[in-house]
Scaffold this motif. Structure first.
Motif, PDB file in Angstrom:
ATOM      1  N   LYS A 134      -1.525  51.080 -14.848  1.00  0.00           N
ATOM      2  CA  LYS A 134      -2.146  52.313 -15.866  1.00  0.00           C
ATOM      3  C   LYS A 134      -3.435  51.634 -16.656  1.00  0.00           C
ATOM      4  N   LEU A 135      -4.579  52.082 -16.386  1.00  0.00           N
ATOM      5  CA  LEU A 135      -5.647  51.397 -16.911  1.00  0.00           C
ATOM      6  C   LEU A 135      -6.435  52.395 -17.612  1.00  0.00           C
ATOM      7  N   THR A 136      -6.593  53.019 -18.682  1.00  0.00           N
ATOM      8  CA  THR A 136      -7.417  54.137 -19.274  1.00  0.00           C
ATOM      9  C   THR A 136      -8.305  53.552 -20.243  1.00  0.00           C
ATOM     10  N   LYS A 137      -9.323  54.377 -20.544  1.00  0.00           N
ATOM     11  CA  LYS A 137     -10.310  54.064 -21.401  1.00  0.00           C
ATOM     12  C   LYS A 137      -9.744  53.573 -22.579  1.00  0.00           C
ATOM     13  N   GLY A 138     -10.197  52.243 -23.129  1.00  0.00           N
ATOM     14  CA  GLY A 138      -9.897  51.807 -24.404  1.00  0.00           C
ATOM     15  C   GLY A 138      -8.677  50.397 -23.935  1.00  0.00           C
ATOM     16  N   SER A 139      -8.114  50.440 -22.767  1.00  0.00           N
ATOM     17  CA  SER A 139      -7.359  49.439 -22.516  1.00  0.00           C
ATOM     18  C   SER A 139      -7.833  47.984 -22.936  1.00  0.00           C
ATOM     19  N   VAL A 140      -6.547  47.057 -23.294  1.00  0.00           N
ATOM     20  CA  VAL A 140      -7.106  45.891 -23.814  1.00  0.00           C
ATOM     21  C   VAL A 140      -5.957  44.971 -23.059  1.00  0.00           C
ATOM     22  N   PHE A 141      -6.385  43.848 -23.111  1.00  0.00           N
ATOM     23  CA  PHE A 141      -5.222  42.603 -22.551  1.00  0.00           C
ATOM     24  C   PHE A 141      -4.498  42.129 -23.650  1.00  0.00           C
ATOM     25  N   GLY A 142      -3.317  42.084 -23.191  1.00  0.00           N
ATOM     26  CA  GLY A 142      -2.233  41.825 -24.257  1.00  0.00           C
ATOM     27  C   GLY A 142      -2.155  40.226 -24.645  1.00  0.00           C
ATOM     28  N   ASP A 143      -2.741  39.249 -23.836  1.00  0.00           N
ATOM     29  CA  ASP A 143      -2.617  38.045 -24.265  1.00  0.00           C
ATOM     30  C   ASP A 143      -3.866  37.224 -23.621  1.00  0.00           C
ATOM     31  N   ASP A 144      -3.852  35.933 -23.706  1.00  0.00           N
ATOM     32  CA  ASP A 144      -4.851  35.199 -22.895  1.00  0.00           C
ATOM     33  C   ASP A 144      -4.444  35.088 -21.638  1.00  0.00           C
ATOM     34  N   TYR A 145      -5.304  35.111 -20.294  1.00  0.00           N
ATOM     35  CA  TYR A 145      -5.145  35.166 -19.250  1.00  0.00           C
ATOM     36  C   TYR A 145      -6.064  34.405 -18.444  1.00  0.00           C
ATOM     37  N   LYS A 146      -5.715  33.393 -17.463  1.00  0.00           N
ATOM     38  CA  LYS A 146      -6.767  32.743 -16.603  1.00  0.00           C
ATOM     39  C   LYS A 146      -7.319  33.536 -15.512  1.00  0.00           C
ATOM     40  N   ALA A 147      -8.437  32.998 -15.025  1.00  0.00           N
ATOM     41  CA  ALA A 147      -8.987  33.645 -13.927  1.00  0.00           C
ATOM     42  C   ALA A 147      -8.340  33.334 -12.647  1.00  0.00           C
ATOM     43  N   GLY A 148      -7.936  34.152 -11.846  1.00  0.00           N
ATOM     44  CA  GLY A 148      -7.309  34.143 -10.572  1.00  0.00           C
ATOM     45  C   GLY A 148      -5.877  34.455 -10.547  1.00  0.00           C
ATOM     46  N   SER A 149      -5.511  35.041 -12.089  1.00  0.00           N
ATOM     47  CA  SER A 149      -4.212  35.694 -12.110  1.00  0.00           C
ATOM     48  C   SER A 149      -4.316  37.326 -11.578  1.00  0.00           C
ATOM     49  N   PHE A 150      -3.068  37.408 -10.983  1.00  0.00           N
ATOM     50  CA  PHE A 150      -2.977  38.967 -10.838  1.00  0.00           C
ATOM     51  C   PHE A 150      -2.643  39.597 -11.860  1.00  0.00           C
ATOM     52  N   LEU A 151      -3.303  40.876 -11.976  1.00  0.00           N
ATOM     53  CA  LEU A 151      -3.102  41.860 -13.230  1.00  0.00           C
ATOM     54  C   LEU A 151      -1.541  42.526 -12.969  1.00  0.00           C
ATOM     55  N   LEU A 152      -0.824  42.369 -13.724  1.00  0.00           N
ATOM     56  CA  LEU A 152       0.472  43.015 -13.982  1.00  0.00           C
ATOM     57  C   LEU A 152       0.487  43.980 -15.051  1.00  0.00           C
ATOM     58  N   SER A 153       1.363  44.974 -14.883  1.00  0.00           N
ATOM     59  CA  SER A 153       1.451  46.299 -15.825  1.00  0.00           C
ATOM     60  C   SER A 153       1.481  45.668 -17.190  1.00  0.00           C
ATOM     61  N   ASP A 154       2.550  44.767 -17.172  1.00  0.00           N
ATOM     62  CA  ASP A 154       2.773  44.153 -18.749  1.00  0.00           C
ATOM     63  C   ASP A 154       1.741  43.410 -19.452  1.00  0.00           C
ATOM     64  N   MET A 155       0.534  43.063 -18.731  1.00  0.00           N
ATOM     65  CA  MET A 155      -0.523  42.274 -19.434  1.00  0.00           C
ATOM     66  C   MET A 155      -1.570  43.077 -19.903  1.00  0.00           C
ATOM     67  N   VAL A 156      -1.379  44.488 -19.917  1.00  0.00           N
ATOM     68  CA  VAL A 156      -2.244  45.529 -20.424  1.00  0.00           C
ATOM     69  C   VAL A 156      -1.634  46.314 -21.153  1.00  0.00           C
ATOM     70  N   SER A 157      -2.289  46.728 -22.472  1.00  0.00           N
ATOM     71  CA  SER A 157      -1.888  47.698 -23.368  1.00  0.00           C
ATOM     72  C   SER A 157      -2.571  48.879 -23.387  1.00  0.00           C
ATOM     73  N   ASN A 158      -2.449  50.126 -23.475  1.00  0.00           N
ATOM     74  CA  ASN A 158      -3.294  51.510 -23.315  1.00  0.00           C
ATOM     75  C   ASN A 158      -3.102  51.992 -24.509  1.00  0.00           C
ATOM     76  N   PRO A 159      -4.052  52.973 -24.911  1.00  0.00           N
ATOM     77  CA  PRO A 159      -3.989  53.984 -26.053  1.00  0.00           C
ATOM     78  C   PRO A 159      -2.744  54.602 -25.991  1.00  0.00           C
ATOM     79  N   GLY A 160      -1.895  54.525 -27.164  1.00  0.00           N
ATOM     80  CA  GLY A 160      -0.648  55.412 -27.082  1.00  0.00           C
ATOM     81  C   GLY A 160       0.677  54.353 -26.904  1.00  0.00           C
TER      82      GLY A 160
END
Length: 214
Positions: free
Chosen positions: A41-67
């Motif tokens: 779930k990636l919507t306009k305004g989404s931000v990363f929830g922490d610091d992550y390194k290049a090469g990491s696969f993006l998981l749903s709990d790594m992103v925070s969305n409006p709401g």
């Protein structure tokens, strides 16, 4: 699957420049507990929830969305505070669509020799409008009924991430003159208009028309 192509920081906006999409077989996806791109779930305004390194696969709990719970404070970042701005102050946010993640600027209209709030625009030769806060991030769009009798008509309001210094600048400018909000894409941080320039131009137009009439 979505994979980071560079290091990212907590509260940084999620955008295409930080991601690449690759194909993996189902076994690899299941064994590594990777979130398929279609389920992210990636919507306009989404931000990363922490610091992550290049090469990491993006998981749903790594992103925070409006709401999402905790999104507001996360999207602000450590150096900012939420600043409330209402359409009572400016009709731009009612006439120009503004969404979470958009960037806005504040234009202050003040005079060099007097307080516009107290004296009004009687002395118009020394008035200047200029950007005092540029490229601020909208972190939430709010709306509320104007009154109980007109529930369908609402005022739009925004929460904007600002530094404490920027908040103080806006509050000072508000005491001395007028504040206008505009989308940053429509202006730049060097925008400045002086009333004297406008007066000279209008005066020139009137003189030209008078000459033509003769």
């Amino acid at each position: 699957m979505a994979r980071l192509v560079r290091d990212v920081s907590r509260s940084e906006s999620v955008d295409k420049t930080s991601l690449e999409f690759i194909s993996l077989n189902e076994t690899a996806v299941v064994s590594q507990n990777i979130t398929p791109a279609r389920e992210l779930k990636l919507t306009k305004g989404s931000v990363f929830g922490d610091d992550y390194k290049a090469g990491s696969f993006l998981l749903s709990d790594m992103v925070s969305n409006p709401g999402d719970k905790g999104y507001l404070m996360l999207s602000i970042g450590d150096k900012y505070v939420p600043y409330f701005y209402s359409s009572d102050d400016n009709q731009a946010i009612d006439t120009i669509p503004i969404a979470v993640g958009d960037r806005v600027s504040f234009v202050a209209t003040t005079a060099a020799t007097h307080n516009i709030k107290e004296a009004g625009y009687a002395e118009i030769t020394d008035i200047t409008s200029r950007v005092i806060v540029d490229d601020a991030k909208v972190i939430q769009v709010l709306s509320a009924p104007q009154n109980q009798q007109e529930q369908e008509e609402v005022d739009s309001s925004l929460l904007i991430a600002l530094t404490v210094e920027q908040v103080l600048q806006l509050e000072m400018a508000r005491k001395l003159g007028d504040i206008t909000l505009v989308p940053s894409r429509l202006t730049g941080n060097t925008l400045s208009v002086k009333s004297s320039d406008v007066i000279e131009r209008l005066s020139g137009v009137r003189e030209m028309r008078a000459g033509e009439a003769q």
